[in-house]
Motif scaffolding. Structure first.
Motif, PDB file in Angstrom:
ATOM      1  N   VAL A   1      -4.396   4.523  11.489  1.00 64.48           N
ATOM      2  CA  VAL A   1      -3.784   6.010  10.208  1.00 64.48           C
ATOM      3  C   VAL A   1      -2.667   6.056   9.915  1.00 64.48           C
ATOM      4  CG1 VAL A   1      -4.642   8.297  10.021  1.00 64.48           C
ATOM      5  CG2 VAL A   1      -5.929   6.733  10.912  1.00 64.48           C
ATOM      6  N   PHE A   2      -2.453   6.329   8.316  1.00 60.67           N
ATOM      7  CA  PHE A   2      -1.504   6.755   8.222  1.00 60.67           C
ATOM      8  C   PHE A   2      -1.280   8.007   7.261  1.00 60.67           C
ATOM      9  CE2 PHE A   2      -1.890   2.288   7.685  1.00 60.67           C
ATOM     10  CZ  PHE A   2       0.403   1.427   8.354  1.00 60.67           C
ATOM     11  N   ILE A   3      -0.420   8.733   7.580  1.00 56.98           N
ATOM     12  CA  ILE A   3      -0.489  10.046   7.027  1.00 56.98           C
ATOM     13  C   ILE A   3       1.322  10.535   6.978  1.00 56.98           C
ATOM     14  CG2 ILE A   3      -1.330  11.179   8.949  1.00 56.98           C
ATOM     15  CD1 ILE A   3      -2.939  13.231   7.784  1.00 56.98           C
TER      16      ILE A   3
ATOM     17  N   ILE B   1      -6.448   3.161   7.588  1.00 59.78           N
ATOM     18  CA  ILE B   1      -7.147   4.180   6.928  1.00 59.78           C
ATOM     19  C   ILE B   1      -5.536   4.538   6.543  1.00 59.78           C
ATOM     20  CG2 ILE B   1      -7.772   6.643   6.837  1.00 59.78           C
ATOM     21  CD1 ILE B   1     -10.580   5.942   8.251  1.00 59.78           C
ATOM     22  N   ALA B   2      -6.269   5.628   5.114  1.00 56.12           N
ATOM     23  CA  ALA B   2      -4.622   6.240   4.348  1.00 56.12           C
ATOM     24  C   ALA B   2      -5.546   7.684   4.103  1.00 56.12           C
ATOM     25  CB  ALA B   2      -4.070   5.418   3.209  1.00 56.12           C
ATOM     26  N   LEU B   3      -4.978   8.473   4.336  1.00 54.39           N
ATOM     27  CA  LEU B   3      -4.811   9.874   4.051  1.00 54.39           C
ATOM     28  C   LEU B   3      -3.898  10.441   3.066  1.00 54.39           C
ATOM     29  CD1 LEU B   3      -6.926  10.824   7.963  1.00 54.39           C
ATOM     30  CD2 LEU B   3      -7.562   9.958   5.769  1.00 54.39           C
TER      31      LEU B   3
ATOM     32  N   TYR C   1       0.798  -1.371  -0.015  1.00 51.96           N
ATOM     33  CA  TYR C   1       0.038  -0.008  -0.134  1.00 51.96           C
ATOM     34  C   TYR C   1       1.129   1.394  -0.157  1.00 51.96           C
ATOM     35  CZ  TYR C   1      -3.988  -3.274   1.043  1.00 51.96           C
ATOM     36  OH  TYR C   1      -4.921  -4.076   1.793  1.00 51.96           O
ATOM     37  N   LEU C   2       1.231   2.480  -1.395  1.00 47.80           N
ATOM     38  CA  LEU C   2       2.101   3.334  -1.147  1.00 47.80           C
ATOM     39  C   LEU C   2       0.808   4.526  -1.293  1.00 47.80           C
ATOM     40  CD1 LEU C   2       4.292   1.893  -3.378  1.00 47.80           C
ATOM     41  CD2 LEU C   2       4.276   1.887  -1.585  1.00 47.80           C
ATOM     42  N   ILE C   3       1.353   5.318  -0.139  1.00 45.32           N
ATOM     43  CA  ILE C   3       1.048   6.619  -0.169  1.00 45.32           C
ATOM     44  C   ILE C   3       1.346   7.955  -0.194  1.00 45.32           C
ATOM     45  CG2 ILE C   3       0.116   7.925   1.810  1.00 45.32           C
ATOM     46  CD1 ILE C   3      -0.430   5.335   3.232  1.00 45.32           C
TER      47      ILE C   3
ATOM     48  N   VAL D   1      -8.671   5.561  17.317  1.00 41.44           N
ATOM     49  CA  VAL D   1      -7.317   5.635  16.813  1.00 41.44           C
ATOM     50  C   VAL D   1      -6.570   4.945  18.067  1.00 41.44           C
ATOM     51  CG1 VAL D   1      -6.449   8.190  16.591  1.00 41.44           C
ATOM     52  CG2 VAL D   1      -5.709   5.839  14.754  1.00 41.44           C
ATOM     53  N   ASP D   2      -5.846   4.030  17.057  1.00 43.29           N
ATOM     54  CA  ASP D   2      -4.863   3.259  18.138  1.00 43.29           C
ATOM     55  C   ASP D   2      -3.246   3.436  17.455  1.00 43.29           C
ATOM     56  OD1 ASP D   2      -6.460   1.566  20.052  1.00 43.29           O
ATOM     57  OD2 ASP D   2      -6.640   0.618  17.428  1.00 43.29           O
ATOM     58  N   PHE D   3      -3.058   3.852  16.488  1.00 41.90           N
ATOM     59  CA  PHE D   3      -1.996   4.071  16.112  1.00 41.90           C
ATOM     60  C   PHE D   3      -2.139   5.392  14.433  1.00 41.90           C
ATOM     61  CE2 PHE D   3      -1.951  -0.282  17.026  1.00 41.90           C
ATOM     62  CZ  PHE D   3      -0.429  -0.654  18.214  1.00 41.90           C
ATOM     63  N   VAL D   4      -1.020   6.375  14.496  1.00 37.59           N
ATOM     64  CA  VAL D   4      -1.081   6.742  14.018  1.00 37.59           C
ATOM     65  C   VAL D   4       0.578   7.080  13.207  1.00 37.59           C
ATOM     66  CG1 VAL D   4      -0.885   9.467  13.107  1.00 37.59           C
ATOM     67  CG2 VAL D   4      -2.189   8.698  14.909  1.00 37.59           C
ATOM     68  N   VAL D   5       0.752   6.665  11.983  1.00 39.31           N
ATOM     69  CA  VAL D   5       2.188   5.826  11.192  1.00 39.31           C
ATOM     70  C   VAL D   5       1.927   6.992  10.196  1.00 39.31           C
ATOM     71  CG1 VAL D   5       3.054   4.466  10.420  1.00 39.31           C
ATOM     72  CG2 VAL D   5       1.510   3.756  12.108  1.00 39.31           C
ATOM     73  N   SER D   6       3.369   8.045  10.063  1.00 36.85           N
ATOM     74  CA  SER D   6       3.720   8.952   9.912  1.00 36.85           C
ATOM     75  C   SER D   6       4.904   8.861   9.129  1.00 36.85           C
ATOM     76  CB  SER D   6       3.487  10.518   9.654  1.00 36.85           C
ATOM     77  OG  SER D   6       2.344  10.509  10.221  1.00 36.85           O
ATOM     78  N   GLY D   7       5.650   9.766   7.890  1.00 33.75           N
ATOM     79  CA  GLY D   7       6.916  10.057   7.682  1.00 33.75           C
ATOM     80  C   GLY D   7       7.248  11.343   7.944  1.00 33.75           C
ATOM     81  N   HIS D   8       7.752  12.201   6.691  1.00 37.56           N
ATOM     82  CA  HIS D   8       8.322  13.362   6.761  1.00 37.56           C
ATOM     83  C   HIS D   8       9.332  13.899   7.481  1.00 37.56           C
ATOM     84  CE1 HIS D   8       6.762  17.022   5.044  1.00 37.56           C
ATOM     85  NE2 HIS D   8       6.820  17.992   5.940  1.00 37.56           N
TER      86      HIS D   8
END
Length: 587
Positions: A468-470, A429-431, A386-388, A501-508
């Motif tokens: 949630v991935f953002i 969920i991917a935003l 899954y690429l966001i 939500v249990d996990f919010v996973v980000s980069g940046h």
């Protein structure tokens, strides 16, 4: 259960005709083709890889006349992508020197200069994140690689550059002018470099004889050999992008690209029985949809015509109740490191992988997407991804913020780059906050409405674990002067406080960060996994927020879910653990 969709790049609907007879005798096999009496030696293969890495890592040095100074001012807080007014007032003491960067997140940055011209000129703008150009108040459309053509008819023009900063720090790196002759010479040199990269990749893929591979090495310095070898290899089709799996909800797509417009043959292996389909494509792009209710094949292979084929690729599409998946972000042009991360990450027994944005460093550069997807092979051909989208995946598209290459290679509708899916007892969920300027979810009404409806759905509320991935994080400490994105916080904080939500996973931010936040009895974990390949942040951290863990190493993350237990481990590119934790829920 995943439904398999074999798709290369989105093209008009075409017919797919099954081939009745299995053809076991292929004249070539991907990674094992021989043209000559012996295969490429290990030494020559290594030398070719070194040359390829150096070509890919070479700095993008544009020739021409540099502009060193501009008048500068910040944009107003109510500017959007298309709603703005070019400033009429510029302070005489507002001159800045390039490269210029400033800490103004989600802000338009304006630059102005009077430029003397007497002929047609090409303008190259290198901005972080993207630029819009105006000459005498008229917009100039961006061309390939952020070149803008200016058909000057007078001695001087009023040049205004609007930089859209979708990160924390942004601004103008450089501005250079090239006359027509210089531009065409530069373009030809860039094309030759690209041809050489493609040729080396083809030689590596086809495993040519050592003698022929040596001739390719000579082509690096002796131009005449380049065309000679190209002509010799022109009869052999090859993969510009080998197969890779993209997951989209309950669908699974297999994609690839060829350097020749010839039919592909897809061979599906169902418990030892093969079924083949011929697929007609257009311009090297192909599409095949496996009709339901057929089960998923155990393995597959793709052939370009009856010649160049992949080896049999085993599908890893487990729907086990207990499962693992990996998370990573910001591969962003660091392909040698990204290949190392992939080699370690895919040794894990994972059901799928999630890339959380900044997949490439320049979204409009098609070669960057080629390198991303080639770096994922063969692992990405076996395990769904899954690429966001991240902000750099939109670079080069700042006229409309529609990333044509993201849509092309990942099969996303440019109007719907957000999505959700379910796996066992977990919901995802991917935003995408980068579809608008300034960035955000609430200022994108359709996406925010979709998010609200998804959070209220049974898919979400009945799941044991919710992710949630953002790309942009709500909170961050590892980027000096950056504290996370306020617009993201306005969306994520209520979800966390309400236990949704249990996990919010980000980069940046290019590091690993973890912050465990409590809201009553509910615990939510905020993670940043921005270490898949891009250059790391400096050792200095921001004063706040105080994250529980900050590690400045390239890395990936691994979640394992077993009913009411969810464990997480972060590992560096050597596979060494740099952080871990466990969460439990009653089930």
């Amino acid at each position: 259960m995943l439904r398999l969709v074999l798709l290369v790049v989105v093209v008009p609907l075409i017919s797919c005709v099954p081939v009745a007879d299995e053809k076991e005798n292929r004249s070539m096999t991907y990674h094992s083709l021989t043209v000559g009496s012996e295969k490429t030696s290990t030494m020559v293969h290594k030398r070719l890889m070194q040359v390829l890495d150096s070509l890919q890592a070479a700095p993008y040095n544009t020739p021409g006349t540099a502009v060193d100074t501009f008048f500068f001012r910040s944009g107003s807080s109510d500017e959007t992508l298309h709603r703005f007014t070019i400033p009429s007032h510029w302070d005489e003491d507002s001159i800045v020197y390039l490269p210029h960067r400033t800490l103004k997140p989600s802000t338009a940055l304006w630059y102005r200069k009077r430029i003397m011209f007497n002929s047609k000129t090409w303008l190259h703008v290198n901005a972080d994140d993207g630029a819009q150009v105006f000459v005498n108040s008229q917009p100039i459309q961006a061309g390939y690689e952020d070149f803008f053509f200016i058909d000057a008819q007078q001695d001087s023009v009023d040049l205004v550059i609007r930089v859209l900063n979708n990160a924390m720090s942004g601004g103008l790196r450089y501005v250079r002018f090239l006359d027509e002759e210089m531009y065409h010479i530069f373009s030809e040199e860039q094309q030759k470099t690209l041809q050489l990269q493609l040729l080396i990749e083809k030689v590596l893929a086809l495993e040519l004889s050592s003698e022929l591979a040596e001739r390719v090495l000579m082509a690096v310095s002796i131009e005449g050999h380049l065309y000679e070898v190209e002509e010799l290899l022109s009869v052999y089709p090859s993969f510009l992008v080998p197969p890779y799996l993209i997951a989209k909800g309950d669908d699974l797509e297999i994609r690839w690209e060829s350097d020749r417009d010839i039919p592909s043959i897809i061979s599906l292996n169902f418990d030892g029985t093969r079924t083949e389909y011929v697929v007609d494509g257009e311009k090297g792009s192909f599409s095949f949809t496996l009709p339901e209710p057929l089960p998923l094949p155990d393995a597959y292979r793709v052939c370009l015509g009856n010649t160049t084929c992949t080896e049999d690729i085993t599908l890893n599409t487990s729907q086990k109740v207990s499962f693992s998946f990996s998370v990573w972000a910001d591969s962003q042009g660091g392909w040698p490191v990204f290949r190392e991360v992939n080699a370690v990450m895919y040794k894990e027994d994972i059901s799928f992988s999630v890339g959380v944005g900044d997949l490439v460093s320049q979204g409009s550069n098609r070669r960057e997407w080629h390198m991303l997807l080639n770096s994922m092979y063969p692992y990405g051909a076996q395990t769904p991804c899954y690429l966001i989208a991240g902000n750099h995946d939109y670079d080069g598209y700042y006229n409309d913020l529609i990333s044509a290459n993201y849509d092309r290679f990942l099969g996303r509708d440019s109007a719907r780059t957000w999505f959700s899916w379910r796996h066992a007892n977990a919901a995802f969920i991917a935003l995408d906050p980068n579809r608008s300027f300034p960035i955000g979810i609430k200022n994108d009404p359709e996406q925010f409405r979709w998010l609200t409806n998804t959070i209220d759905s049974e898919l979400w509320r009945e799941a044991t674990w919710r992710f949630v991935f953002i790309h942009q994080p709500p909170y961050s400490q590892g980027w000096p002067g950056y504290h996370g994105d306020e617009e993201i916080r306005t969306v994520m904080d209520p979800l966390i406080q309400n236990g949704l939500v249990d996990f919010v996973v980000s980069g940046h931010t290019h590091d690993y960060e973890h912050w465990s936040r409590s809201a009553g009895a509910h615990v939510a974990d905020l993670l940043i996994v921005g270490g898949a390949g891009g250059s790391l942040e400096p050792d200095e951290n921001s004063d706040y927020p105080e994250m529980d863990t900050v590690v400045n190493q390239h890395h990936y993350g691994l979640f394992t879910i077993e009913g009411g237990t969810c464990s997480f481990v972060a590992k560096n590119r050597k596979g060494e653990v740099i952080d871990s934790f466990i969460r439990k829920k009653p089930v």
